[in-house]
Design an enzyme around this catalytic site. Structure first.
Site, mmCIF file in Angstrom:
data_model
loop_
_atom_site.group_PDB
_atom_site.id
_atom_site.type_symbol
_atom_site.label_atom_id
_atom_site.label_comp_id
_atom_site.label_asym_id
_atom_site.label_seq_id
_atom_site.Cartn_x
_atom_site.Cartn_y
_atom_site.Cartn_z
ATOM 1 N N LYS A 22 -6.715 -19.848 -10.001
ATOM 2 C CA LYS A 22 -7.399 -18.532 -10.484
ATOM 3 C C LYS A 22 -6.362 -17.681 -11.254
ATOM 4 C CE LYS A 22 -8.233 -14.982 -8.000
ATOM 5 N NZ LYS A 22 -7.735 -13.644 -8.376
ATOM 6 N N ASN A 23 -5.228 -17.368 -10.537
ATOM 7 C CA ASN A 23 -4.345 -16.530 -11.090
ATOM 8 C C ASN A 23 -3.560 -17.151 -12.252
ATOM 9 O OD1 ASN A 23 -5.590 -14.708 -9.573
ATOM 10 N ND2 ASN A 23 -3.800 -14.666 -8.087
ATOM 11 N N CYS A 115 -8.554 -0.480 -6.415
ATOM 12 C CA CYS A 115 -9.446 -1.111 -5.866
ATOM 13 C C CYS A 115 -9.241 -1.353 -4.380
ATOM 14 C CB CYS A 115 -9.501 -2.659 -6.581
ATOM 15 S SG CYS A 115 -8.250 -3.714 -6.016
ATOM 16 N N ARG A 120 -4.025 0.422 -8.430
ATOM 17 C CA ARG A 120 -3.466 -0.672 -9.205
ATOM 18 C C ARG A 120 -3.108 -0.063 -10.634
ATOM 19 N NH1 ARG A 120 -5.693 -5.779 -7.179
ATOM 20 N NH2 ARG A 120 -4.220 -6.840 -8.599
ATOM 21 N N PRO A 121 -2.157 0.550 -10.846
ATOM 22 C CA PRO A 121 -1.629 1.066 -11.934
ATOM 23 C C PRO A 121 -1.304 -0.066 -12.831
ATOM 24 C CG PRO A 121 -0.055 1.377 -10.317
ATOM 25 C CD PRO A 121 -1.055 0.789 -9.584
ATOM 26 N N ASP A 306 -0.797 -12.497 -1.376
ATOM 27 C CA ASP A 306 -2.229 -13.317 -1.438
ATOM 28 C C ASP A 306 -2.584 -13.942 0.020
ATOM 29 O OD1 ASP A 306 -2.565 -11.803 -3.701
ATOM 30 O OD2 ASP A 306 -2.278 -13.398 -4.927
ATOM 31 N N ARG A 398 -15.343 -15.013 -5.925
ATOM 32 C CA ARG A 398 -14.159 -14.739 -6.760
ATOM 33 C C ARG A 398 -13.185 -15.581 -6.850
ATOM 34 N NH1 ARG A 398 -11.812 -9.283 -6.219
ATOM 35 N NH2 ARG A 398 -10.682 -10.286 -7.744
HETATM 36 N N1 EPU Z 1 2.353 -2.322 -10.147
HETATM 37 C C1 EPU Z 1 2.780 -0.985 -10.679
HETATM 38 N N2 EPU Z 1 2.635 -0.818 -11.998
HETATM 39 C C2 EPU Z 1 2.219 -1.661 -12.824
HETATM 40 C C3 EPU Z 1 1.748 -2.875 -12.175
HETATM 41 C C4 EPU Z 1 1.764 -3.092 -10.924
HETATM 42 O O1 EPU Z 1 3.010 -0.174 -9.916
HETATM 43 O O2 EPU Z 1 2.036 -1.332 -14.189
HETATM 44 C C5 EPU Z 1 2.360 -2.368 -8.796
HETATM 45 C C6 EPU Z 1 1.111 -2.667 -8.146
HETATM 46 O O3 EPU Z 1 0.374 -1.732 -7.490
HETATM 47 C C7 EPU Z 1 1.560 -3.542 -6.985
HETATM 48 C C8 EPU Z 1 2.815 -4.348 -7.521
HETATM 49 O O4 EPU Z 1 3.190 -3.489 -8.568
HETATM 50 O O5 EPU Z 1 1.958 -2.759 -5.922
HETATM 51 C C9 EPU Z 1 2.689 -5.627 -7.556
HETATM 52 O O6 EPU Z 1 1.428 -5.733 -8.723
HETATM 53 P P1 EPU Z 1 1.253 -6.786 -9.836
HETATM 54 O O7 EPU Z 1 1.078 -6.229 -11.104
HETATM 55 O O8 EPU Z 1 2.298 -8.005 -9.726
HETATM 56 O O9 EPU Z 1 -0.244 -7.386 -9.342
HETATM 57 P P2 EPU Z 1 -1.051 -7.903 -10.533
HETATM 58 O O10 EPU Z 1 -0.257 -8.789 -11.431
HETATM 59 O O11 EPU Z 1 -2.175 -6.980 -10.895
HETATM 60 C C10 EPU Z 1 -1.553 -10.627 -9.387
HETATM 61 C C11 EPU Z 1 -2.623 -11.170 -8.780
HETATM 62 C C12 EPU Z 1 -2.857 -10.736 -7.514
HETATM 63 C C13 EPU Z 1 -1.657 -10.738 -6.573
HETATM 64 C C14 EPU Z 1 -0.302 -9.802 -7.403
HETATM 65 C C15 EPU Z 1 0.909 -10.008 -6.533
HETATM 66 C C16 EPU Z 1 -3.810 -12.185 -10.661
HETATM 67 C C17 EPU Z 1 -5.146 -12.055 -11.400
HETATM 68 N N3 EPU Z 1 -3.726 -11.229 -9.710
HETATM 69 O O12 EPU Z 1 -1.887 -9.208 -9.527
HETATM 70 O O13 EPU Z 1 -3.876 -11.709 -7.101
HETATM 71 O O14 EPU Z 1 -1.917 -10.170 -5.334
HETATM 72 O O15 EPU Z 1 -0.251 -10.547 -8.481
HETATM 73 O O16 EPU Z 1 0.982 -11.505 -6.375
HETATM 74 O O17 EPU Z 1 -2.765 -12.961 -10.946
HETATM 75 C C18 EPU Z 1 -5.497 -12.410 -5.627
HETATM 76 O O18 EPU Z 1 -5.652 -13.408 -6.012
HETATM 77 O O19 EPU Z 1 -6.266 -11.861 -4.520
HETATM 78 C C19 EPU Z 1 -4.854 -11.201 -5.918
HETATM 79 C C20 EPU Z 1 -5.186 -9.830 -5.870
#
Ligand code: EPU
Length: 419
Positions: A22-23, A115, A120-121, A306, A398
């Site tokens: 998915k990711n 969420c 989720r910034p 995850d 999802r």
């Molecule tokens: N963060 C910030 N600022 C940003 C972006 C992120 O502070 O601009 C923080 C987040 O709040 C969090 C950390 O950095 O504390 C890591 O977040 P990240 O941005 O890496 O998460 P993501 O890219 O939004 C993806 C996966 C998530 C997975 C995370 C971490 C996808 C679609 N989603 O999210 O998957 O948990 O990486 O590995 O790729 C899931 O599949 O259940 C899922 C939530």
């Protein structure tokens, strides 16, 4: 709204074919917006998050076709506005910002809110776009990024909780069409980032270093159509390995990348399970003991956030006391209260769950709250005595393709009921 009913205590045995990730699929589908030519993406899982992404692509003007795991996208013309009604359903919608900015030099996307797994910034994504020369405006719940042109830059994606996966994806997708060279420092090293970089390179991109903390992107004038097969879903594979650990005699996950699952298989071995891999498969079996464990989630190659909820389910019946610390999303513990309703003994201390193993869990009506928390409840239900009824199953849909059918084929007594 469907619910899943599990009659626990039936041994799992056999093998299961793991779906595409998915990711990986979500950002790769978004990347098809970078060219007006046709892209063909294979092994796309049939999941509601993928459906949302296809709806967004169609709304943005792409022609989208889907047939048994193969998605064809032709984005001859695109508009650059993704409205709230469509993007609100899925936080990963934010990954259309990068390709739209790269191609159209502007993008407007409704801002994702928090969420259930926490705040989720997207500040790191926006900081990266600004370094490439884009202006950022937030108005009416939308974020608009725009630039007369994009130029290469050196960008660090280090944030309070480490790096960012989708942020790394977004900057790669914008920078691939920027003038000059971009260096992403503190980039996410997840296999899904590498998969996206491989796809972008097939489209004519010039990206090196994906999979390390330093990615170098030499901008090109344009990208062309390409074909790509999405990598195996390491989180689905890990979830089925834990199902095997909790309720299995011997369970094999097929079509996987064992090298993407090292942190998970190491943890399972430390718990006392035997995990063996050959040629794209991993088999798990136990000898009746389950050791406690002290675990911390980390960015790849560390133990994935995850898989944290599923591991809490497993450790709730391990001998002794375990601790699980969540370093990526410190509030991602919605599964704890539901696991406790099934008899688990878990206390939360900040971002650490202390789990005292119990001899057995008991089935109960429980509520799915987010994707991985729901998976943890399914796993607990497989092991529990009696019947577990999981409500709000749309969370599971999802991210897990046909989880009930796949577990049923392994011998679980599981049914989906339309309510
Ligand atoms: N963060 C910030 N600022 C940003 C972006 C992120 O502070 O601009 C923080 C987040 O709040 C969090 C950390 O950095 O504390 C890591 O977040 P990240 O941005 O890496 O998460 P993501 O890219 O939004 C993806 C996966 C998530 C997975 C995370 C971490 C996808 C679609 N989603 O999210 O998957 O948990 O990486 O590995 O790729 C899931 O599949 O259940 C899922 C939530």
């Amino acid at each position: 709204m469907d619910k899943i009913i599990i009659h626990g205590g039936h041994s799992l045995v056999g093998s299961v074919k793991i779906s595409g990730s998915k990711n990986s699929a979500l950002p790769i589908l978004a990347a098809t917006l970078l060219t007006e030519e046709t892209c063909v993406i294979q092994r796309v899982p049939d999941l509601s998050d993928v459906h949302y992404m296809l709806q967004i692509l169609a709304h943005l003007g792409a022609e989208v076709e889907r047939a048994s795991g193969i998605v064809t996208v032709k984005a001859e013309k695109v508009n650059s506005v993704a409205p709230y009604e469509i993007v609100r359903k899925m936080r990963a919608s934010v990954c259309v910002l990068g390709p739209l900015l790269g191609r159209e030099k502007e993008a407007t996307v409704s801002l994702p809110g928090g969420c259930v797994i926490g705040d989720r910034p997207i500040d790191l994504h926006l900081r990266g776009f600004q370094a490439l020369g884009a202006a950022v405006r937030v108005h009416g719940g939308n974020v608009k990024v725009f630039a007369p042109s994009l130029h290469g830059a050196t960008i660090s994606l280090k944030g309070k909780f480490g790096t960012t996966v989708l942020g790394t994806d977004n900057i790669m997708m914008a920078a691939v069409l920027a003038d000059g060279t971009t260096v992403i420092e503190d980039a996410a090293c997840e296999p899904e980032v590498v998969d996206l970089a491989n796809f972008l390179n097939k489209m004519g991109g010039k990206i090196k270093g994906a999979g390390t903390a330093r990615i170098v992107i030499e901008g090109v004038k344009e990208l062309h159509g390409a074909e790509h097969e999405v990598i195996a879903d390491r989180i689905e594979a890990g979830t089925f390995l834990i199902a095997g650990a909790m309720a299995g005699k011997e369970v094999t996950v097929n079509r996987v990348r064992p090298d993407h699952l090292v942190a998970v298989t190491d943890a399972l071995r430390a718990c006392g399970f035997s995990v063996n891999g050959t040629n794209g498969s991993l088999a798990i079996s136990g000898n009746g003991t389950r050791n406690s464990l002290n675990l911390r989630t980390q960015p790849y190659p560390g133990f994935p956030t995850d898989m944290q909820a599923q591991m809490c389910a497993l450790l709730s019946t391990a001998a002794g006391e375990s601790s699980v610390t969540e370093n990526i999303f410190p509030q991602r513990f919605m599964h704890i209260s539901e696991l406790k309703r099934m008899g688990a003994t878990i206390e939360l201390y900040g971002a650490t769950a202390r789990i005292r193993g119990v001899d057995s869990l008991s089935g109960a009506p429980v509520m799915a709250s987010d994707l991985r928390a729901s998976a943890a409840l399914v796993l607990a239900g497989l092991l529990a005595e009696g019947t577990t009824e999981i409500n709000r199953v749309y969370h599971i849909d999802r991210g897990y393709e046909m989880i009930d059918e796949k577990l049923g084929e392994l011998g679980a007594r599981i049914e989906r009921v339309k309510v």
